[in-house]
Enzyme design. Structure first.
Site, short mmCIF file in Angstrom:
data_model
loop_
_atom_site.label_atom_id
_atom_site.label_comp_id
_atom_site.label_asym_id
_atom_site.label_seq_id
_atom_site.Cartn_x
_atom_site.Cartn_y
_atom_site.Cartn_z
N GLY A 11 2.42 35.03 64.98
CA GLY A 11 3.86 35.22 64.88
C GLY A 11 4.52 35.39 66.24
N ASN A 12 5.70 36.01 66.23
CA ASN A 12 6.49 36.17 67.46
C ASN A 12 5.69 36.86 68.57
OD1 ASN A 12 9.05 35.34 66.18
ND2 ASN A 12 8.83 37.24 65.04
N GLY A 13 5.16 38.04 68.24
CA GLY A 13 4.45 38.84 69.23
C GLY A 13 3.18 38.14 69.72
N PHE A 35 -3.81 33.02 59.07
CA PHE A 35 -2.74 32.77 58.11
C PHE A 35 -2.57 31.27 57.87
CE2 PHE A 35 1.97 32.74 57.16
CZ PHE A 35 1.84 33.31 55.90
N GLU A 38 -2.06 27.95 60.29
CA GLU A 38 -1.47 28.19 61.62
C GLU A 38 -2.37 27.74 62.76
OE1 GLU A 38 1.76 31.86 61.25
OE2 GLU A 38 -0.25 32.33 61.96
N CYS A 148 11.32 39.82 70.83
CA CYS A 148 10.94 38.42 71.05
C CYS A 148 11.04 37.64 69.76
CB CYS A 148 9.52 38.36 71.58
SG CYS A 148 8.29 39.04 70.45
N MET A 208 5.13 59.39 65.45
CA MET A 208 6.27 58.82 66.18
C MET A 208 6.67 57.45 65.64
SD MET A 208 4.83 59.55 69.93
CE MET A 208 5.83 58.38 70.84
N HIS A 214 13.77 52.75 58.02
CA HIS A 214 14.27 51.88 56.94
C HIS A 214 14.25 52.52 55.55
CE1 HIS A 214 12.90 48.62 59.92
NE2 HIS A 214 14.21 48.70 60.01
N ARG A 327 9.73 43.71 54.19
CA ARG A 327 8.97 44.60 55.06
C ARG A 327 9.49 46.03 55.18
NH1 ARG A 327 8.38 42.32 61.00
NH2 ARG A 327 6.91 40.69 60.46
P1 NAD Z 1 5.89 38.15 62.72
O1 NAD Z 1 6.80 38.34 61.56
O2 NAD Z 1 6.27 37.08 63.68
O3 NAD Z 1 4.44 37.89 62.15
C1 NAD Z 1 4.24 36.78 61.39
C2 NAD Z 1 2.79 36.40 61.53
O4 NAD Z 1 1.97 37.36 60.86
C3 NAD Z 1 2.50 35.07 60.90
O5 NAD Z 1 2.77 34.03 61.82
C4 NAD Z 1 1.05 35.23 60.57
O6 NAD Z 1 0.22 34.98 61.69
C5 NAD Z 1 0.93 36.71 60.21
N1 NAD Z 1 1.10 36.86 58.76
C6 NAD Z 1 2.26 36.89 58.07
N2 NAD Z 1 2.03 37.02 56.75
C7 NAD Z 1 0.70 37.10 56.61
C8 NAD Z 1 -0.15 37.26 55.50
N3 NAD Z 1 0.33 37.37 54.26
N4 NAD Z 1 -1.46 37.31 55.73
C9 NAD Z 1 -1.96 37.21 56.98
N5 NAD Z 1 -1.20 37.07 58.06
C10 NAD Z 1 0.11 37.01 57.88
O7 NAD Z 1 5.66 39.54 63.43
P2 NAD Z 1 6.07 39.94 64.92
O8 NAD Z 1 7.55 39.74 65.08
O9 NAD Z 1 5.13 39.33 65.88
O10 NAD Z 1 5.83 41.51 64.86
C11 NAD Z 1 4.53 42.10 64.86
C12 NAD Z 1 4.70 43.60 64.66
O11 NAD Z 1 5.54 44.10 65.70
C13 NAD Z 1 5.40 43.99 63.35
O12 NAD Z 1 4.80 45.18 62.87
C14 NAD Z 1 6.84 44.25 63.75
O13 NAD Z 1 7.48 45.17 62.88
C15 NAD Z 1 6.67 44.79 65.17
N6 NAD Z 1 7.83 44.56 66.06
C16 NAD Z 1 8.33 43.30 66.29
C17 NAD Z 1 9.38 43.12 67.20
C18 NAD Z 1 9.91 41.74 67.55
O14 NAD Z 1 10.83 41.65 68.40
N7 NAD Z 1 9.43 40.66 67.00
C19 NAD Z 1 9.92 44.23 67.86
C20 NAD Z 1 9.38 45.51 67.60
C21 NAD Z 1 8.32 45.65 66.71
#
Ligand code: NAD
Length: 400
Positions: A11-13, A35, A38, A148, A208, A214, A327
């Site tokens: 995903g994003n991170g 997933f 991907e 991101c 923390m 939410h 979520r």
């Molecule tokens: P994301 O939503 O981009 O993650 C999606 C990815 O998670 C998918 O591409 C896949 O690889 C995996 N995934 C999704 N559903 C799945 C499933 N059912 N089974 C297995 N894998 C699955 O998440 P993100 O934005 O990278 O965030 C990661 C964590 O960081 C989260 O806990 C989020 O709350 C936290 N966070 C994100 C941000 C941000 O800016 N993106 C900021 C602060 C905290």
């Protein structure tokens, strides 16, 4: 020395960390994503291209980084081979799948990092790694280092801002001897920002977690909802009312009371990082919040929250109903509030507000975590409270 690391997720991170880490000369980067397809899609997209990050630094400067991980795979044997550090960069509900898949291949003296860990990460990791847990070190960061988002899957990701600092705790397994220092090495991989602050006590990082925000806001908004669709998506933060703010404040009070009680029960254990959510907004979003007169006003006037709406699905006649599978509940209750409740229960602290919110949310999720005010529901194993893993006493909690 060249170090080999593994990044789990797609995903994003995961895009961000893959591109950042692969751009460093002393790092060899593998990616494991389980997933759907991907791994296959991402591999194909990078055959003839680099992965690009567009970075906006906090001072407004911009730059681009181009790089490429060595392999992107869904095969855990290939992914884990020769790796010193594993980063899990997926939402908390996906952690279990990675632990199960990787455990047979993990070598002793591996550092496992939850980026972010989210509440209950250490309990779940210890339990699912079984005997191997004592040969590993488990670290957890309190959030993602960046805001991101993916612009084009597999190819282009954007960093909209870096956090200034980020709390991290780690638990060293009794038989684990890492050949490198934890904090310095993770810092080197992330780069200059955010600055990692070591939190001595892993329970403090759990308390923390910002997953407390939410659920009370959702309960405050939809707790008495009669099911009638609404004409538009309500603003999530800018629309916060007195009651929602009060619910959040009480949840935070209960978490804080838990931290204080633990500090008292374990003489000398430092829980000072656990602060009230209103104080956290004042510090953390100091430049973005324009009215700091109350928690409600701080949330309503936080620029970082501009325009964010309640998670909703549309009805056939163009109206909206809340999406309780989103979520904000499905991650933040079993991997958030239920964990806090579990720690509070062990500390002997009453949490009437948290209990009420869990009782409401579990109906929406069709789960049972809490019965009355005790975490004895039949689905507790699918959450991440200490009780989900058989931890019931202060000693068990602190001597993990
Ligand atoms: P994301 O939503 O981009 O993650 C999606 C990815 O998670 C998918 O591409 C896949 O690889 C995996 N995934 C999704 N559903 C799945 C499933 N059912 N089974 C297995 N894998 C699955 O998440 P993100 O934005 O990278 O965030 C990661 C964590 O960081 C989260 O806990 C989020 O709350 C936290 N966070 C994100 C941000 C941000 O800016 N993106 C900021 C602060 C905290």
């Amino acid at each position: 020395v060249k170090r080999k690391i593994l990044i789990c997720g797609g995903g994003n991170g995961a895009h961000c960390l893959s591109a950042l880490a692969a751009s460093r000369e002393n790092l060899d980067v593998n990616v494991l994503t389980l997933f759907q397809d991907e791994a296959e899609r991402w591999t194909k997209l990078l055959e003839d291209n680099d992965l690009k990050i567009s970075v906006t630094y906090n001072d407004g400067n911009e730059s681009e980084i181009h790089s490429k991980p060595s392999i992107i795979t869904k095969d855990p044997a290939k992914a884990v081979e020769g790796v010193d550090i594993v980063f899990l960069v997926v939402p908390a509900f996906a952690h279990a799948q990675y632990f199960t898949t990787m455990t047979p291949y993990l070598q002793p003296n591996t550092l496992i990092v939850g980026l972010p860990g989210q509440a209950g990460f250490e309990f779940q990791c210890r339990s699912m790694l079984g005997k191997k847990a004592s040969t590993c070190t488990i670290a957890s960061l309190e959030s993602l280092p960046w805001a991101c988002r993916i612009l084009e899957f597999g190819k282009h990701v954007q960093i909209l801002g870096f956090k200034e600092s980020l709390g991290m705790s780690f638990l060293t397994g009794s038989e684990c001897n890492l050949s490198f220092p934890v904090v310095e090495t993770v810092q080197e991989i992330l780069g200059e920002k955010p600055k990692i602050q070591v939190i001595q006590n892993y329970i403090a990082v759990n308390l923390m977690a910002k997953s407390i925000i939410h659920p009370p806001l959702l309960y405050g908004k939809w707790g008495d909802w009669d099911g009638t669709p609404v004409p538009e998506k309500p603003l999530f933060y800018q629309g916060v009312d007195d009651r929602q703010a009060e619910l959040l404040s009480k949840v935070s009070d209960e978490v804080l009371a838990t931290a204080k009680e633990l500090a008292k029960l374990r003489n000398g254990c430092d829980m000072s990082e656990v602060i009230h959510i209103f104080d956290w907004y004042k510090i953390y979003y100091k430049d973005q919040v324009s009215d700091k007169s109350s928690l409600m006003m701080a949330m309503r006037t936080n620029k970082a929250y501009d325009g964010l709406v309640h998670p909703m699905t549309s009805t056939e006649d163009g109206k909206f109903v809340p999406d309780f599978t989103y979520r904000y509940i499905s991650e933040d209750v079993p991997f958030g509030l239920v964990v806090m409740k579990g720690i509070a229960e062990i500390a002997g602290v009453e949490t009437p507000t948290i209990d009420t919110i869990i009782a409401w949310a579990q109906k929406k999720l069709d789960k049972e975590y809490i019965v009355g005010w005790k975490l004895t529901g039949k689905d507790i194993a699918s959450a991440r409270a200490p009780q989900s893993y058989g931890l019931h006493t202060i000693d068990e909690l602190f001597n993990m």
